[in-house]
Design a protein around this motif. Structure first.
Motif, PDB file in Angstrom:
ATOM      1  N   UNK A 214       0.835  -1.203   0.000  1.00 49.60           N
ATOM      2  CA  UNK A 214       0.000   0.000   0.000  1.00 49.60           C
ATOM      3  C   UNK A 214       0.874   1.259   0.000  1.00 49.60           C
ATOM      4  N   UNK A 215       2.041   1.154   0.630  1.00 46.26           N
ATOM      5  CA  UNK A 215       2.914   2.324   0.767  1.00 46.26           C
ATOM      6  C   UNK A 215       3.404   2.845  -0.585  1.00 46.26           C
ATOM      7  N   UNK A 216       3.315   1.990  -1.626  1.00 50.45           N
ATOM      8  CA  UNK A 216       3.720   2.444  -2.958  1.00 50.45           C
ATOM      9  C   UNK A 216       2.764   3.507  -3.498  1.00 50.45           C
ATOM     10  N   UNK A 217       1.595   3.633  -2.885  1.00 49.58           N
ATOM     11  CA  UNK A 217       0.633   4.653  -3.348  1.00 49.58           C
ATOM     12  C   UNK A 217       0.774   5.966  -2.571  1.00 49.58           C
ATOM     13  N   UNK A 218       1.703   5.985  -1.604  1.00 52.54           N
ATOM     14  CA  UNK A 218       1.843   7.210  -0.814  1.00 52.54           C
ATOM     15  C   UNK A 218       2.386   8.341  -1.673  1.00 52.54           C
ATOM     16  N   UNK A 219       1.713   9.504  -1.597  1.00 51.85           N
ATOM     17  CA  UNK A 219       2.149  10.684  -2.343  1.00 51.85           C
ATOM     18  C   UNK A 219       2.608  11.764  -1.384  1.00 51.85           C
ATOM     19  N   UNK A 220       2.020  12.969  -1.551  1.00 49.88           N
ATOM     20  CA  UNK A 220       2.366  14.092  -0.671  1.00 49.88           C
ATOM     21  C   UNK A 220       2.388  13.692   0.792  1.00 49.88           C
ATOM     22  N   UNK A 221       3.368  14.236   1.506  1.00 49.44           N
ATOM     23  CA  UNK A 221       3.493  13.859   2.919  1.00 49.44           C
ATOM     24  C   UNK A 221       3.434  15.093   3.816  1.00 49.44           C
TER      25      UNK A 221
ATOM     26  N   UNK B  74      -0.073   8.100  13.593  1.00 54.44           N
ATOM     27  CA  UNK B  74       0.165   9.097  14.647  1.00 54.44           C
ATOM     28  C   UNK B  74       0.417   8.439  15.997  1.00 54.44           C
ATOM     29  N   UNK B  75       1.339   9.048  16.737  1.00 53.66           N
ATOM     30  CA  UNK B  75       1.612   8.587  18.104  1.00 53.66           C
ATOM     31  C   UNK B  75       1.261   9.707  19.080  1.00 53.66           C
ATOM     32  N   UNK B  76       0.405   9.386  20.028  1.00 57.54           N
ATOM     33  CA  UNK B  76      -0.026  10.337  21.056  1.00 57.54           C
ATOM     34  C   UNK B  76       0.705  10.011  22.358  1.00 57.54           C
TER      35      UNK B  76
ATOM     36  N   UNK C 120       2.742  11.236  10.776  1.00 54.74           N
ATOM     37  CA  UNK C 120       3.081  11.151   9.366  1.00 54.74           C
ATOM     38  C   UNK C 120       1.774  10.915   8.634  1.00 54.74           C
ATOM     39  N   UNK C 121       1.501  11.773   7.668  1.00 53.78           N
ATOM     40  CA  UNK C 121       0.261  11.601   6.914  1.00 53.78           C
ATOM     41  C   UNK C 121       0.586  11.739   5.436  1.00 53.78           C
TER      42      UNK C 121
END
Ligand code: DQQ
Length: 541
Positions: free
Chosen positions: A335-342, A370-372, A531-532
């Motif tokens: 799925x990470x291959x579809x990651x674009x703008x960060x 996300x880590x809280x 990280x988004x």
């Protein structure tokens, strides 16, 4: 076309149009991953069921093929229902599926058939043959209209073995069948597993899981380091439950560990919209992958209006938690291959009643990690002992309903407001809430609440919830959410508890949608790291 196409997903598996339900016979063969699925070629509601078929190199981008198995013989005239693939020695796949042979009794008289590729050198496996010596398994003393969904077969002691889901009155039953040649099958004297007072076991799944590391195992693996997972889909509750246990090879039965609760109050793969799931062993990346179906939460007439219904959730890698008592699930790395703008954030503090907007990514097609953190557990609100009177099988869900995001707390609620409209007329909160129990123990509640997700009054908008079995000594909680127009899949604590929701915002669509972090508890929450990413549209069918 229709305005409702705003709900189509950008990176979840769906056919071009029409109805889809269970994932069937996932497998890897000669360079391609195959996915079959229950499909109605004639419309957006369940019916006329055939096996849709697509292939992929990466489990993310899919090429559509013609339906692989369609009613054509006396042994499947009224439907080709769910089933599984087994790879026989010599890399020879075989499918076993349920054929409906009579319309009556409702829902039809059920038998198990096999199908083999017409051409083993075709990596697409486009044509399947249903030999005339079908059916290979027929109900004799079993419930003829509740006898279906054969599993992948495994091999030991000179026999292939598979299970068929069934029931007798309210007793869920997984019948075991054995065969030396895969054609002549004999029922074992004892069911492989059974449980009273829970209803039909649809789509059973049984597989070995390593007690070391995260690699998956081929379904026939035996060994000392090996535990087993048994999963069934309960048609009365519409959730997929699993237990961890052992395989007693002498009696040829499955025995859940005493740490596993078997039944409605047991562990679920997903505490939200997720059903009829199935795993397979990926021999390339040596992992076990879980596919699950999420149906629509809208009305039949809305499904017909938009011309489609049902998605498959992102395939998940599954492995055993180090406690040995539950599974971990994580979206496959492809799925990470579809990651674009960060977008990245560090050390953002949010006080009670505060929100923080995440900008700069496409928030309707996104991957959020996300880590809280928080400084103390002291403010955790007291767990209400009266809640012991709530139905135990839906305890977390009920508490998420009673203590939604707008009910201020101590440590939490905090988390995401996904698919939010500009004035928060609509939003889907995914959040944690920490409770203190008498005796000082903490209980972490995880919710995905569709209640405020849409102004459309007709949708089904449940507040799903699950507990997260986590040690809070580090004063940290992590969350990953995959957002895709009408679905939000959320993984708490690295995949210990997972919840998927289907939502249909009317305002929070495309560029009008927003994403916020929020806190509505008195303890300050720090976004230690976020990280988004925007997720690009996949090539799907
Ligand atoms: N769906 C199939 C059955 C199965 C049910 C029919 C589960 O084989 O029991 O489409 O969703």
């Amino acid at each position: 076309e229709n305005v409702k196409q705003v709900y189509r997903t950008g990176y979840h598996f769906q056919p071009k149009k029409n109805w889809m339900n269970d994932p069937n016979a996932p497998m890897y063969y000669k360079g391609f991953y195959h996915l079959f699925y229950q499909y109605n070629p004639k419309g957006a509601v369940w019916g006329n069921i055939v096996w849709g078929h697509s292939v992929s190199k990466d489990l993310i981008n899919w090429i559509p093929l013609e339906p692989a198995i369609v009613p054509s013989k006396p042994f499947d005239r009224y439907g080709c229902w769910s089933g599984s693939a087994t790879i026989l020695p010599g890399d020879k796949p075989v499918i076993v599926y349920t054929g409906i042979i009579n319309e009556k009794p409702e829902p039809g008289h059920q038998v198990q058939n096999y199908a083999i590729p017409a051409n083993y050198s075709d990596p697409y496996l486009q044509k399947w043959i249903k030999p005339d010596n079908n059916p290979i398994i027929k109900p004799i003393h079993e419930n003829v209209s509740s006898f279906r969904d054969p599993t992948t077969a495994w091999f030991n002691n000179g026999h292939w073995k598979l299970i068929v889901g069934s029931k007798s009155d309210l007793r869920g039953i997984a019948y075991l069948y054995r065969s030396r040649d895969f054609i002549k099958w004999t029922k074992a004297k004892h069911p492989f597993h059974t449980k009273n007072d829970i209803g039909m076991w649809e789509c059973p799944d049984f597989y070995p899981i390593s007690s070391q590391g995260t690699n998956g195992l081929d379904t026939s693996t035996l060994g000392n380091d090996v535990k087993y997972v048994f999963k069934a889909s309960l048609d009365l509750t519409r959730f997929d439950y699993y237990t961890i246990g052992r395989y007693n090879l002498v009696k040829d039965i499955y025995v859940p560990d005493n740490t596993s609760v078997d039944g409605w109050a047991g562990l679920r793969y997903d505490y939200g919209n997720f059903y009829a799931s199935k795993t397979f062993f990926d021999p390339i990346k040596k992992r076990r992958i879980l596919w699950g179906w999420a149906n629509e939460s809208s009305t039949r007439s809305e499904d017909i209006a938009k011309g489609w219904s049902g998605i498959q959730l992102i395939p998940r890698k599954v492995w055993l938690d180090h406690s040995g008592h539950s599974l971990l699930q994580w979206p496959i790395m492809e799925l990470e291959s579809l990651r674009g703008q960060k977008k990245q954030l560090n050390n953002v503090k949010i006080k009670k009643g505060g929100t923080f907007e995440v900008k700069g990514i496409n928030v309707v097609q996104a991957d959020i990690d996300v880590t809280f953190t928080f400084l103390s557990l002291d403010k955790a609100e007291l767990y209400d002992e009266k809640w012991k009177d709530l139905p135990s099988e839906n305890l977390a869900k009920s508490i998420c309903g009673i203590r939604g995001t707008t009910v201020q707390g101590g440590l939490g609620p905090f988390g995401l407001l996904a698919l939010a409209s500009s004035k928060l007329e609509e939003y889907t909160p995914v959040f944690f809430r920490v409770f203190k129990k008498a005796g000082g123990k903490h209980k972490v509640l995880f919710c995905s609440d569709a209640t405020p997700s849409s102004l459309n009054k007709n949708e089904y908008k449940p507040s799903f919830g699950g507990f997260v079995d986590v040690d809070l000594r580090e004063k940290k909680l992590s969350l990953r959410s995959l957002i895709d127009h009408s679905v939000i899949e959320s993984f708490a604590e690295g995949g210990k508890t997972v919840i998927s929701s289907r939502v249909y915002p009317t305002l929070a669509i495309n560029e009008n949608a927003h994403l916020h972090l929020f806190n509505n508890g008195s303890e300050i929450i720090t976004i230690e790291r976020l990280n988004a990413w925007s997720i690009k549209t996949a090539h799907i069918n």
